[in-house]
Enzyme design. Structure first.
Site, mmCIF file in Angstrom:
data_model
loop_
_atom_site.group_PDB
_atom_site.id
_atom_site.type_symbol
_atom_site.label_atom_id
_atom_site.label_comp_id
_atom_site.label_asym_id
_atom_site.label_seq_id
_atom_site.Cartn_x
_atom_site.Cartn_y
_atom_site.Cartn_z
ATOM 1 N N SER A 84 10.250 -8.868 7.100
ATOM 2 C CA SER A 84 10.332 -7.420 7.219
ATOM 3 C C SER A 84 11.455 -7.003 8.152
ATOM 4 O O SER A 84 11.694 -5.817 8.328
ATOM 5 C CB SER A 84 8.993 -6.864 7.707
ATOM 6 O OG SER A 84 8.467 -7.668 8.720
ATOM 7 N N HIS B 177 11.472 -8.013 -0.146
ATOM 8 C CA HIS B 177 10.494 -7.466 0.804
ATOM 9 C C HIS B 177 9.482 -6.518 0.151
ATOM 10 O O HIS B 177 9.820 -5.393 -0.235
ATOM 11 C CB HIS B 177 11.248 -6.737 1.935
ATOM 12 C CG HIS B 177 10.350 -6.199 2.988
ATOM 13 N ND1 HIS B 177 10.589 -5.016 3.646
ATOM 14 C CD2 HIS B 177 9.183 -6.675 3.500
ATOM 15 C CE1 HIS B 177 9.620 -4.795 4.507
ATOM 16 N NE2 HIS B 177 8.756 -5.774 4.442
ATOM 17 N N GLU C 127 11.971 -3.873 -1.372
ATOM 18 C CA GLU C 127 13.346 -3.823 -0.853
ATOM 19 C C GLU C 127 14.041 -5.127 -1.205
ATOM 20 O O GLU C 127 13.490 -6.207 -0.955
ATOM 21 C CB GLU C 127 13.342 -3.697 0.677
ATOM 22 C CG GLU C 127 13.192 -2.291 1.190
ATOM 23 C CD GLU C 127 13.218 -2.247 2.718
ATOM 24 O OE1 GLU C 127 14.091 -1.566 3.263
ATOM 25 O OE2 GLU C 127 12.362 -2.880 3.357
ATOM 26 N N ASN D 8 11.297 -0.346 7.415
ATOM 27 C CA ASN D 8 10.832 -0.587 8.784
ATOM 28 C C ASN D 8 11.753 -0.010 9.851
ATOM 29 O O ASN D 8 11.306 0.265 10.966
ATOM 30 C CB ASN D 8 10.613 -2.083 9.015
ATOM 31 C CG ASN D 8 9.330 -2.540 8.344
ATOM 32 O OD1 ASN D 8 8.352 -1.814 8.322
ATOM 33 N ND2 ASN D 8 9.336 -3.740 7.798
HETATM 34 N N1 CAA Z 1 -5.451 -4.519 -4.377
HETATM 35 C C1 CAA Z 1 -5.638 -3.784 -5.495
HETATM 36 N N2 CAA Z 1 -5.891 -2.446 -5.458
HETATM 37 C C2 CAA Z 1 -5.997 -1.865 -4.243
HETATM 38 C C3 CAA Z 1 -5.819 -2.582 -3.034
HETATM 39 C C4 CAA Z 1 -5.526 -3.966 -3.136
HETATM 40 N N3 CAA Z 1 -5.309 -4.735 -2.038
HETATM 41 N N4 CAA Z 1 -5.964 -1.719 -1.983
HETATM 42 C C5 CAA Z 1 -6.228 -0.504 -2.520
HETATM 43 N N5 CAA Z 1 -6.243 -0.586 -3.876
HETATM 44 C C6 CAA Z 1 -6.390 0.507 -4.837
HETATM 45 C C7 CAA Z 1 -7.773 1.078 -4.874
HETATM 46 O O1 CAA Z 1 -8.593 0.373 -5.772
HETATM 47 C C8 CAA Z 1 -7.528 2.509 -5.336
HETATM 48 O O2 CAA Z 1 -7.325 2.537 -6.744
HETATM 49 P P1 CAA Z 1 -7.520 3.916 -7.598
HETATM 50 O O3 CAA Z 1 -6.397 4.824 -7.209
HETATM 51 O O4 CAA Z 1 -7.439 3.455 -9.006
HETATM 52 O O5 CAA Z 1 -8.872 4.437 -7.194
HETATM 53 C C9 CAA Z 1 -6.198 2.849 -4.678
HETATM 54 O O6 CAA Z 1 -5.560 1.590 -4.384
HETATM 55 C C10 CAA Z 1 -6.412 3.615 -3.410
HETATM 56 O O7 CAA Z 1 -7.285 2.867 -2.550
HETATM 57 P P2 CAA Z 1 -8.579 3.458 -1.832
HETATM 58 O O8 CAA Z 1 -9.181 4.551 -2.661
HETATM 59 O O9 CAA Z 1 -9.442 2.304 -1.415
HETATM 60 O O10 CAA Z 1 -8.075 4.027 -0.455
HETATM 61 P P3 CAA Z 1 -6.989 5.091 -0.134
HETATM 62 O O11 CAA Z 1 -6.900 6.171 -1.145
HETATM 63 O O12 CAA Z 1 -7.255 5.416 1.274
HETATM 64 O O13 CAA Z 1 -5.612 4.272 -0.231
HETATM 65 C C11 CAA Z 1 -3.947 2.905 0.660
HETATM 66 C C12 CAA Z 1 -5.430 3.076 0.462
HETATM 67 C C13 CAA Z 1 -3.263 2.691 -0.677
HETATM 68 C C14 CAA Z 1 -3.770 1.634 1.504
HETATM 69 C C15 CAA Z 1 -3.360 4.185 1.361
HETATM 70 O O14 CAA Z 1 -4.104 4.475 2.494
HETATM 71 C C16 CAA Z 1 -1.917 4.044 1.740
HETATM 72 O O15 CAA Z 1 -1.028 4.213 0.930
HETATM 73 N N6 CAA Z 1 -1.653 3.764 3.038
HETATM 74 C C17 CAA Z 1 -0.317 3.573 3.550
HETATM 75 C C18 CAA Z 1 0.146 2.183 3.224
HETATM 76 C C19 CAA Z 1 1.540 1.936 3.714
HETATM 77 O O16 CAA Z 1 2.210 2.746 4.313
HETATM 78 N N7 CAA Z 1 2.010 0.703 3.462
HETATM 79 C C20 CAA Z 1 3.296 0.270 3.886
HETATM 80 C C21 CAA Z 1 3.154 -0.420 5.175
HETATM 81 S S1 CAA Z 1 4.725 -0.971 5.751
HETATM 82 C C22 CAA Z 1 4.946 -2.443 5.026
HETATM 83 O O17 CAA Z 1 4.141 -2.971 4.325
HETATM 84 C C23 CAA Z 1 6.239 -3.060 5.331
HETATM 85 C C24 CAA Z 1 6.222 -4.022 6.432
HETATM 86 O O18 CAA Z 1 7.068 -4.890 6.400
HETATM 87 C C25 CAA Z 1 5.340 -3.946 7.595
#
Ligand code: CAA
Length: 291
Positions: free
Chosen positions: A119, A140, A152, A190
């Site tokens: 990352s 990424h 990315e 990031n």
């Molecule tokens: N596998 C498969 N499906 C998943 C899943 C997984 N691990 N996690 C969630 N889902 C699915 C759920 O089943 C749900 O599906 P539907 O839309 O069909 O109902 C959908 O994703 C949404 O999940 P939830 O209803 O459980 O929960 P939510 O609406 O609160 O969403 C989330 C959860 C998608 C994680 C949302 O909170 C989100 O987008 N959060 C921000 C995530 C983010 O910013 N990620 C980037 C981080 S930075 C990074 O990754 C880079 C790095 O290098 C650090």
């Protein structure tokens, strides 16, 4: 080059998600880790996440079974040398990643493309220590991998066009969107996201808001799906700190100074969800703020 088989190194949070989406897109996946427990728990996580997708009608039961059958696991890193593309998703520490590439190199097919899911670490520097900097790049994914649309793609200084095109074709087949980023500390996502998270920790540290009010403000006031402290726990506070250190060291600007409170949580081993404690305590039924 037409990629058919992919080796994934590291069966943690990112590695299991990467194996999941690759196998779902009909790639043969060989997942490697140093621990059998990590491999077993990754396969169980993939099965759970596929079942979640099947229960929502996004994939069929047959697709779920076929996906699982395309994932093989191994404790033997050299076996990944037989794949067309390797995606390294081990711990975010340069010495570890470098050692993995060194151990793997003698076993690689001449055409194998090497990539890292890092990352923030320099792709050019990682590539320069391999025998194929022209066939090396950053790949990424975002967490959770099965849900997030972006990948990315980061070219090192020597990455050739064929390698970029082969990796872009893989992203396309996953049904995801590739963003091309230049190789500077923490790339695009990031570079922007982590200073925001770090600022949220400063906001807490200086007493401007509580954990709850900071997260609520950004959820309701900026329409973020998660508050920044909740998101930090989700990513892992050790990863957040490691990325801030890469930004601070790599760009030599005090605006990237990691918040001392973030360092304190990491020193305590309160790394977020994965250790059940971070800015929230996850050991009970609902998360409780720790400040
Ligand atoms: N596998 C498969 N499906 C998943 C899943 C997984 N691990 N996690 C969630 N889902 C699915 C759920 O089943 C749900 O599906 P539907 O839309 O069909 O109902 C959908 O994703 C949404 O999940 P939830 O209803 O459980 O929960 P939510 O609406 O609160 O969403 C989330 C959860 C998608 C994680 C949302 O909170 C989100 O987008 N959060 C921000 C995530 C983010 O910013 N990620 C980037 C981080 S930075 C990074 O990754 C880079 C790095 O290098 C650090």
């Amino acid at each position: 080059m037409d990629v058919k088989s992919v080796g994934v190194i590291g069966a943690g949070q990112m590695g299991n998600g990467i194996a999941h989406v690759l196998a779902l897109a009909e790639y043969d996946v060989l997942l490697n880790d140093v621990s059998q427990d990590a491999l077993d728990s990754a396969v169980a996580t993939i099965e759970g996440n596929l079942a979640r997708q099947a229960s929502k009608g996004k994939i069929s039961d047959e697709m779920m079974q076929a996906t699982l059958s395309r994932i093989n696991t191994t404790l033997e890193l050299p076996q990944l040398g037989q794949t067309d593309l390797v995606i390294e998703a081990a711990t975010e520490r340069e010495a570890i990643k470098q050692a993995i590439f060194e151990d793997l190199q003698p076993h690689l097919l001449p055409h194998t493309i090497l990539t890292s899911n890092t990352s923030s670490i320099s792709i050019t520097r990682l590539a320069s220590r391999t025998d194929r900097p022209e066939r090396f790049m950053g790949f990424h994914f975002m967490n959770p991998v099965p849900v997030m649309q972006l990948v990315e793609l980061i070219r090192g200084i020597a990455t050739d066009e064929e390698t970029f095109k082969s990796c872009k074709a893989v992203v396309d087949r996953l049904g995801k969107t590739a963003a091309s980023a230049e190789d500077f500390p923490a790339f695009i996502v990031n570079r922007i996201l982590m200073p925001m998270i770090n600022e949220a920790v400063y906001t807490l540290y200086e007493g401007v808001g509580s954990v709850q009010s900071i997260d609520q403000s950004m959820r309701l006031g900026a329409n973020h799906p998660m508050g920044p402290l909740e998101l930090a726990d989700f990513i892992g506070l050790d990863t957040c700190l490691a990325i801030m250190n890469v930004l601070h060291d790599g760009l030599a600007d005090t605006k990237y100074r990691p918040c001392p409170l973030l360092t304190k949580y990491v020193e305590a081993g309160w790394l977020g969800r994965k250790t059940e404690r971070g800015f929230y305590d996850y050991r009970g039924e609902t998360p409780v703020p720790t400040r």
